[in-house]
Design an enzyme around this catalytic site. Structure first.
Site, mmCIF file in Angstrom:
data_model
loop_
_atom_site.group_PDB
_atom_site.id
_atom_site.type_symbol
_atom_site.label_atom_id
_atom_site.label_comp_id
_atom_site.label_asym_id
_atom_site.label_seq_id
_atom_site.Cartn_x
_atom_site.Cartn_y
_atom_site.Cartn_z
ATOM 1 N N HIS A 202 -2.953 -23.300 0.104
ATOM 2 C CA HIS A 202 -2.636 -21.947 -0.396
ATOM 3 C C HIS A 202 -3.876 -20.518 -0.044
ATOM 4 O O HIS A 202 -3.936 -19.873 -1.213
ATOM 5 C CB HIS A 202 -3.427 -21.964 -2.088
ATOM 6 C CG HIS A 202 -3.006 -21.387 -2.894
ATOM 7 N ND1 HIS A 202 -4.092 -21.054 -4.009
ATOM 8 C CD2 HIS A 202 -2.082 -21.136 -4.177
ATOM 9 C CE1 HIS A 202 -3.085 -19.951 -4.735
ATOM 10 N NE2 HIS A 202 -1.816 -20.055 -4.601
ATOM 11 N N LYS B 238 -8.733 -14.346 -9.928
ATOM 12 C CA LYS B 238 -8.872 -15.887 -9.393
ATOM 13 C C LYS B 238 -10.509 -15.232 -9.794
ATOM 14 O O LYS B 238 -11.099 -15.000 -8.344
ATOM 15 C CB LYS B 238 -8.367 -16.933 -8.210
ATOM 16 C CG LYS B 238 -7.269 -17.044 -8.289
ATOM 17 C CD LYS B 238 -6.678 -16.534 -7.232
ATOM 18 C CE LYS B 238 -5.406 -16.483 -7.016
ATOM 19 N NZ LYS B 238 -4.600 -17.279 -7.894
ATOM 20 N N HIS C 103 -3.515 -12.202 -12.560
ATOM 21 C CA HIS C 103 -3.834 -13.396 -11.506
ATOM 22 C C HIS C 103 -4.699 -13.277 -10.667
ATOM 23 O O HIS C 103 -4.628 -14.228 -9.394
ATOM 24 C CB HIS C 103 -2.181 -12.666 -10.098
ATOM 25 C CG HIS C 103 -2.005 -14.146 -8.995
ATOM 26 N ND1 HIS C 103 -2.264 -13.806 -7.778
ATOM 27 C CD2 HIS C 103 -0.864 -14.808 -9.543
ATOM 28 C CE1 HIS C 103 -1.508 -15.059 -7.368
ATOM 29 N NE2 HIS C 103 -1.240 -15.672 -8.107
#
Length: 392
Positions: free
Chosen positions: A138, A312, A310
């Site tokens: 990822h 982080k 989205h």
């Protein structure tokens, strides 16, 4: 009854594959302790601004381009991306493109051939095929000429610049790194490239040129499905006044939930920003049991309304800011390969906090009454989400 028996046997075999594969995989994972670096960092939160800068730096590449993404789409942005890589290959620039096998599944070979040296990361193989199907790379890393790096939440596709009508505006956090920290991104890319291809491009000055220190202290944290939980818990335990968490998926482990609740008991204010809409089935419902518990404990939880959220990000007081690729969920904690950046520069942390405040200004404060008003079938979705939470 025969079909039921067959289904139960298949489920058992999948579970056995997953558990055994997980045990074998985790046994070989080593803890990576990043070194504190000094670089200049730039934060991008809008896809158009990021890609204008990103493509311009790719255009200026002289020696090599190393890119790792989870998702690369075959759409207008993807076509532009591959055309640029093809141009650089024709100019004699070394291009290595590594993309996750599941995240970029179906990427046509006609595009892959344009990108110089191409490889899929974490291609599932036997044994433990089902576990490896879930074990995704990822990370999103770019290194240009060994001098400029990028890391964060954006992938390559039209949704990331707000052109997907389903999501609208796409809010994400992505870093540009110039300075000595780029060497760490290069080493991680090299490790992932070697795992995927069996090839190493060496440690020559071509790939690791002398780099000047920048103005901001930071440390990279690579994780391979292990050790991220304890890193997040250590962050939470350091908090004295405030914890801010921004994430598209809030599915913490039991140990992290305990750490958050204990932090609030000692007077730390917890603020969470998450999206109103979901981009995957059940991920929104999977967060609700944790949200209810945290609301009762006094947390402030906001749902972002201006498109899809989205980002982080974790901020601990005015001391530490974490931006990277890891979501606040069990997949990132215990399965995925991730790359985060801990930043210790106070002016930069203030900039990030101001950015989060702007995101909160276009969000709705979640209340316990919200859950009381939900129809009964939402509870069924929560139950299903809780059961499948480790794989969401």
């Amino acid at each position: 009854m025969r079909w039921l028996a067959i289904i139960l046997i298949l489920l058992f075999l999948l579970l056995l594959d997953y558990k055994w594969g997980e045990k074998v995989s985790k046994a070989s994972v080593r803890k990576k302790i990043g070194v504190e670096r000094e670089s200049n960092l730039t934060l991008f939160t809008a896809g158009e601004e990021l890609f204008d800068d990103y493509f311009a730096e790719l255009e200026r590449a002289k020696h090599h381009i190393h890119i790792l993404f989870y998702i690369v789409r075959n759409d207008e942005i993807g076509q532009r991306f591959f055309s640029l890589l093809e141009q650089k290959v024709n100019e004699g620039v070394e291009v290595r493109l590594l993309v996750d096998w599941v995240g970029s599944f179906g990427l046509p070979s006609s595009l892959r051939q344009k990108s110089g040296q191409f490889a899929f990361a974490n291609r599932p193989t036997l044994p433990f095929f089902f576990y490896k199907l879930n074990e995704r790379n990822h990370r999103k890393i770019t290194v240009i000429d060994g001098k400029i790096g990028y890391l964060g939440g954006f992938n390559i596709g039209k949704e990331y610049i707000g052109q997907d009508p389903k999501f609208g505006n796409w809010r994400d956090y992505h870093l540009k790194i110039v300075g000595e920290g780029v060497h760490d991104l290069q080493r991680q890319f090299q490790e992932d490239w070697k795992k995927a291809t069996g090839q190493s491009f060496g440690n020559s000055e071509r790939y690791f040129p002398p780099l000047q220190k920048g103005a901001m202290k930071h440390r990279f944290l690579p994780t391979d499905g292990k050790y991220l939980e304890e890193e997040f818990i250590q962050l939470i335990k350091q908090a004295k006044q405030k914890i801010i968490i921004g994430t598209p998926y809030f599915i913490p482990s039991k140990n992290i939930m305990t750490a958050l609740l204990e932090a609030m008991k000692r007077g730390v204010q917890l603020t969470i920003v998450a999206p109103t809409q979901a981009d995957h089935p059940l991920v929104k419902e999977a967060a609700y049991p944790y949200f209810r518990q945290l609301l009762r404990a006094g947390a402030h939880i906001y749902q972002f309304n201006n498109g899809f959220y989205h980002a982080k990000v974790i901020v601990i007081d005015d001391d530490i800011c974490d931006i990277g690729t890891a979501n606040f969920d069990r997949r990132s904690l215990f399965i995925n390969y991730e790359m985060n950046c801990y930043i210790y520069d106070k002016p930069f942390i203030q900039h990030v906090k101001q950015t989060i405040e702007r995101d909160i200004s276009t969000s709705t404060l979640l209340t316990e009454q919200y859950f009381q008003q939900q129809p009964w079938f939402y509870r069924l979705k929560e139950i299903a989400a809780t059961m499948t939470a480790p794989l969401l």
